[in-house]
Design a protein around this motif. Structure first.
Motif, PDB file in Angstrom:
ATOM      1  N   ARG A 275      24.253-128.236  24.428  1.00 22.87           N
ATOM      2  CA  ARG A 275      23.677-128.735  25.678  1.00 22.87           C
ATOM      3  C   ARG A 275      23.792-127.706  26.791  1.00 22.87           C
ATOM      4  O   ARG A 275      22.828-127.426  27.514  1.00 22.87           O
ATOM      5  N   VAL A 276      24.983-127.088  26.914  1.00 22.03           N
ATOM      6  CA  VAL A 276      25.205-126.099  27.965  1.00 22.03           C
ATOM      7  C   VAL A 276      24.347-124.858  27.727  1.00 22.03           C
ATOM      8  O   VAL A 276      23.698-124.343  28.646  1.00 22.03           O
ATOM      9  N   VAL A 277      24.337-124.376  26.482  1.00 20.23           N
ATOM     10  CA  VAL A 277      23.577-123.170  26.162  1.00 20.23           C
ATOM     11  C   VAL A 277      22.090-123.399  26.392  1.00 20.23           C
ATOM     12  O   VAL A 277      21.406-122.585  27.023  1.00 20.23           O
ATOM     13  N   ARG A 278      21.562-124.511  25.886  1.00 15.15           N
ATOM     14  CA  ARG A 278      20.126-124.797  26.020  1.00 15.15           C
ATOM     15  C   ARG A 278      19.735-124.929  27.486  1.00 15.15           C
ATOM     16  O   ARG A 278      18.716-124.381  27.922  1.00 15.15           O
ATOM     17  N   THR A 279      20.557-125.645  28.241  1.00 19.74           N
ATOM     18  CA  THR A 279      20.255-125.833  29.661  1.00 19.74           C
ATOM     19  C   THR A 279      20.271-124.509  30.406  1.00 19.74           C
ATOM     20  O   THR A 279      19.383-124.224  31.226  1.00 19.74           O
ATOM     21  N   ALA A 280      21.287-123.679  30.121  1.00 16.86           N
ATOM     22  CA  ALA A 280      21.402-122.390  30.802  1.00 16.86           C
ATOM     23  C   ALA A 280      20.205-121.497  30.507  1.00 16.86           C
ATOM     24  O   ALA A 280      19.643-120.848  31.409  1.00 16.86           O
TER      25      ALA A 280
END
Length: 203
Positions: free
Chosen positions: A144-149
């Protein structure tokens, strides 16, 4: 195998078509295409060319992440850009707002179906998805964090370069996940041994 290959390339072709549909709707495109459009405007090249070059550059980032590309990965880099340029040549500029809205909504649905088809074929992730999963595996960061970033970064850069951000971008962000979740089971490749082991359904 033949069925899977057909599914892969039809899916990639439809993905390129959906990109052209977003652009011709002129109501906003998905985050990566905001970036692609911004670069295309600055360099004066076609959107398909930027998609191909960007995919190849992203693929280079797989090397330190120890990711291995598959046939689907390489095909993704080349075919989507070619299909996007071909579709742009076929779909004219549209002035009517209702038709543009219909084109946007249809484009999102086509994009979800296309994603389900090429992922479900099982020939490897696209370069952008592989970057996400590779960073997750290498550094332990949540998907989630990687995709959002990644999505926020390319969106901001694309906007600064003049890419088209609009209501379509927001609508895509809100709907594409549930739509892909709906479409993916339709196209997911089932190993032959498993298929033979499952009882036939009678409708």
């Amino acid at each position: 195998m033949v069925r899977r290959l057909i599914q892969l390339y039809v899916g990639l072709g439809l993905y390129g078509l959906s990109t052209a549909m977003f652009i011709r709707s002129d109501l906003g495109v998905d985050p990566w295409d905001v970036f692609h459009l911004g670069v295309a405007l600055q360099l004066g090249v076609s959107i398909g060319t930027v998609i191909i070059v960007t995919g190849a550059l992203v693929l280079l980032l797989w090397i330190p992440l120890r990711q291995l590309p598959g046939l689907g990965t390489i095909s993704n880099v080349i075919c989507i850009g070619l299909a996007a340029d071909a579709s742009m040549a076929l779909i004219p500029d549209i002035a009517s707002l209702p038709i543009r809205i219909a084109l946007l909504v249809s484009g999102i649905v086509v994009n979800a179906i296309a994603t389900g088809m090429y992922i479900g074929a099982g020939f490897g992730a696209g370069p952008r998805d592989g970057l996400m999963t590779g960073m997750h595996a290498r550094f332990g960061w949540s998907i989630r964090v990687v995709r959002t970033a990644i999505e926020v970064s390319v969106l901001l850069i694309g906007c600064l370069l003049g890419g088209t951000f609009g209501v379509g971008t927001v609508l895509y962000a809100l709907t594409i996940g549930p739509l892909i979740q709906l479409c993916l089971p339709w196209f997911r490749h089932k190993p032959r041994a498993r298929a033979l082991a499952e009882p036939e359904r009678i409708v």
